[in-house]
Structures are given as C-alpha cells and as structure tokens.
Design a protein around this motif. Sequence first.
Motif: not given
Length: 528
Positions: A217-218, A256-260, A263-265, A314-322
């Motif tokens: 997170e930091y 890391f990706f949860d934290a990122l 905020r910021g998306g 990575l794919d799961s985060y990218v999908r969720a953010q699209t």
Amino acid sequence: MNKTLSRRAFAGGAGAALFSVITSRKGFSAPAQDQRVAVHATAEIGTISPLLHGSFAEHLGSCVYGGLWVGKDSSVPNVEGFRKQAVDWLKELGIPVLRWPGGCFADDYHWRDGIGPADKRPKTVNIHWGNYTEDNSFGTHEFIRLCRLIGAEPYLAGNVGSGTPQELRDWVEYCNYPSGSTLSDERAANGSPEPFNVRYWGVGNENWGCGGNMTPEYYADLYRRFRTYVRDFGGTRPFMIACGPNRNDVNWTRRFFDALSARGGPGLYPHGWAMHFYSNGRDVPTKFTVENMREQLSSFAELENAIVVQRGLLDSYVRAQTAPGRPRPQVHLLVDEWGVWDRMVPEEEKTYGRLWMQSTMRSAVAAGMGLNVFHRQADKLYMCNIAQTVNVLHSVILAHRNNCVRTSSYYAFLLQKPHRSKTALRVETNDTSPLGISVSASRKDNELVLTFCNPKHDVEMRVDCALVGASAVSAKAQLLSHPDYNACNTFENPNVIVPKDHPVSVEGSRVRLNLPPISMSTAIVRLA
Ligand code: AHR
C-alpha cells in the motif's frame, strides 16, 4: 508449460508406452529414453519479442567496474573505456535491452553523481554490496554509450527508496528533453546534444525488500506520486515499470493493485509489472550434487506457473477497471531479474567481487529452460532480463583484468537467438513433470526453430518430434553438452563448453535427434 501429448498428435506413430527406457547404446554411458514431442505448426501463441532475451547490469561486484567498464587509461583493451572483448561479444549476442544501475543499488543511486567531468564526480559508498567506494566514472552517459555500442535499448531503474519524485522527473528530462531547458543543455554540455530517448523507466526495485522495505500500500502511494511527474519530455513516451512481486507473491500484486485502483484508477496503472524470480541453488556452482541440481532445475516449472498466475491477476484488475466502450489499459508482465543463484565461493568473491559466480553445464541448461518457458508464454510476457551481464550471478561473460571468457550460459542464449521475432508455437510432450524434456518452438514462413533441453543427468533422450500440420525438408542442429554437469569455461580453458554441430534427421513430419544427459540443442528446420 509443456502441454501433455494428445493421442492425436501421434496418430500413426508408435502407440506404445510413452516411455521406453532402453539400456546403454554404443557411444553413450547413460540409458536412453524415448521422448515424444508434438509441435503444432499452426497453433500460434504470439511473437517472441527479442526483449525476452534482455540483460541486467548492476553496480555490484565487478559487473560494471572492472567488468564492462575498465576506464579509458586501462591496459585492458578498451573502446572509450569499455572492455572491448565484452563489447564485441555482447554485440554478437545482440542483447536487446539492458537494465541499469540496479537492483538494490538503484534505490541508493543519485544520477547527478554520475554526470559531468569524471574527476569532479563524488566518491560514493556502495552500501548494498560491500561498502566499497566507487568513483562514479560510469554514469548515465557511459551507460547510454555502452547501450549504443552493443545495440541494446537502455532501461533505467529509478530511485524510490531514498530518492524523490523530482530526482526521477529530472532524470527523465535530462535524458529525453531535446534542448533548451537547463537540464537538457547540461546534457549537451556534458557531450550529448542529442536526447537519449530512454523509453524504459523503473520506479524503484524490490521495494518490498532492499528498495525501502515497504508495504504494497505504501509503495502504491509512492508509485502513484512518482508516476505523476514523469512525462513525455519530447517524443519518447516513458514506459513506467512498477516493482512487482518476489517470485509468485500474489499478496504483493493484489494489495498493490487494490491500493492503486482505490485512487487514480487505470490512468495511473503502470505499463509494466516487474516480477523477480531467482532459481536458488544449495551448492557452489562447480560442486552441485545431483539432488540439488534437480531441485534447482525443477524451479523452472514454478517460474512458468508464476507467469501464468501473475498474468491472470493483472488481467483481472485490467478487466475490472475497463469502462464500457473504453480501451483496456495495458499492464505488461516482465521478469525483470531471473537466473540461477548458487552458493558463492568466498575466495572467488574476494578475488573477483561480490556475487561472482561460475556458470556450468547445469547453468546453461537452466538458461535454456528459462528461455523455453518465456517462449512458451510469449503471449503473457513483455521483457525478461537475466541477472546479470558480466561476472555476477548467472552471467554470460566472466572478466578479470586482461582475461575474458564467454560462459556456458552465453552459448545457451546464442542457441536460443534464432527464436527472436518468430511466432511461438504450441508444443506438447509426453513427460510434463518439472524435469521432463523442456521444449520451445517458433516459426516464421518456412523456417521452424526447435529448442530442446534435457534436464536429466542420467538419461540420454531420444527425441521423436512430430510436426502437426507441417512437413520438413531439411534440418541442421547445434548441441551444447558436456559429460560433467559441473564443467565450465574458465580463463585458462575457455572452450570447454561450446556449441557443436549435431546430427538431426527429418522424415516427412518427423524430426529426430538425441540429447545427451544435461544438454540443450537447437534445430533449424526448413519446412515444405
Ligand atoms: O541481482 C542481485 C540482486 O538481487 C539485486 O540487486 C536485487 O534486485 C535482487 O535481490
């Protein structure tokens, strides 16, 4: 992963037991084992980017100082201060990308220490690798010049652990802004009016460890902050690489990706996510026991699994953010540091520097297996860098004073070179266990490249490779092999392990060759 062989792939072939262990044949002391391999000539995985054959040079031991860089006044033959022999051999190998200056060193490196007149540069203490002082005679300009000499794309690792966002932002401006700003004019005054156009930028290194011992997170907060100020300073869009996990640490990636994402998306998602994966060994390089060699070589199955798992995450985060109707952000996966990491020999470290390591026949097979993994997973990977280029860990060159030698692993890379920029093809093998035959295949037009590694010390493999959907006209092959898996190239005997022409036969859709114990071979097959 090698896919398990389907019956169909071998329809018409011997339908007998997949393993037939045959006792000693003339000329070989090891028993022979039949290996069935199928290469699906039309099942394309993706292009094998040359970047999968990248390298990494850190200010550590004698990788840079004394290895790549000997200085302009050295008695060692050099080109502008770079060891000439190393430059020639790295050029021959065609290293596509070179990462620098670390490693752990990167988060204690301040780039301004390495620019300007060499005699005015400060002397700094390398706290990570033995507290020796370095005179900073090798800095940004020297690194870029080395990259240009060997034809590699530069990749700079920025300092997050002890640096500031401004320091990284200024480094990018210094390198990439064409002219007219104070920093770009300083670059010109230091001898380089043309911008360096550096594309690859690391935002810290192993920030879960030597790069600041941070929580994910930091680090995500810092990544977001550093990233905000790095811009396209004139034509070269920076490709930002965030510190990924140690091996397959899913916790680091998720947090890391949860934290990122909180905020910021996706706009601030890194372009690259850099995993580090070392294959540790319990012995010193030239005294490996069979058991410890088997354990080390088995780790390449874990590496392959880590690539699949991390890519999936990575794919799961990218999908969720699209957002609907919006293009998907891309986060590429890198294996930023990889290779074997054996036990060091204290006397060798004293003479040659920290983490100095020999490369044996075992190490060459490890390099071959690693590259086979990357080829098979070519659709999931962007870049992979062996650690390291000269003298340190799994190096391709050893150098000391006037001596310089190509290691066994250099030749493993050379044998894999024909795969670059070809299309990786799906392969199946009868033995998918971690120490089963390791294979990768690629094709461009009517040229097919096949690389086989035999990780077994006590078995000769008789390879019967079926080309599904293609037939062969002719083939030639090279073999890297030595009866002693602990053998190596030394300064005194540099040609103990070198590639040799190797018999290979083709018959319709079959390619056949033998692999001695602990060996690798590449066959170039001309297709009909
Ligand atoms: O390659 C040697 C070290 O291994 C690097 O400095 C660090 O990133 C990793 O732990």
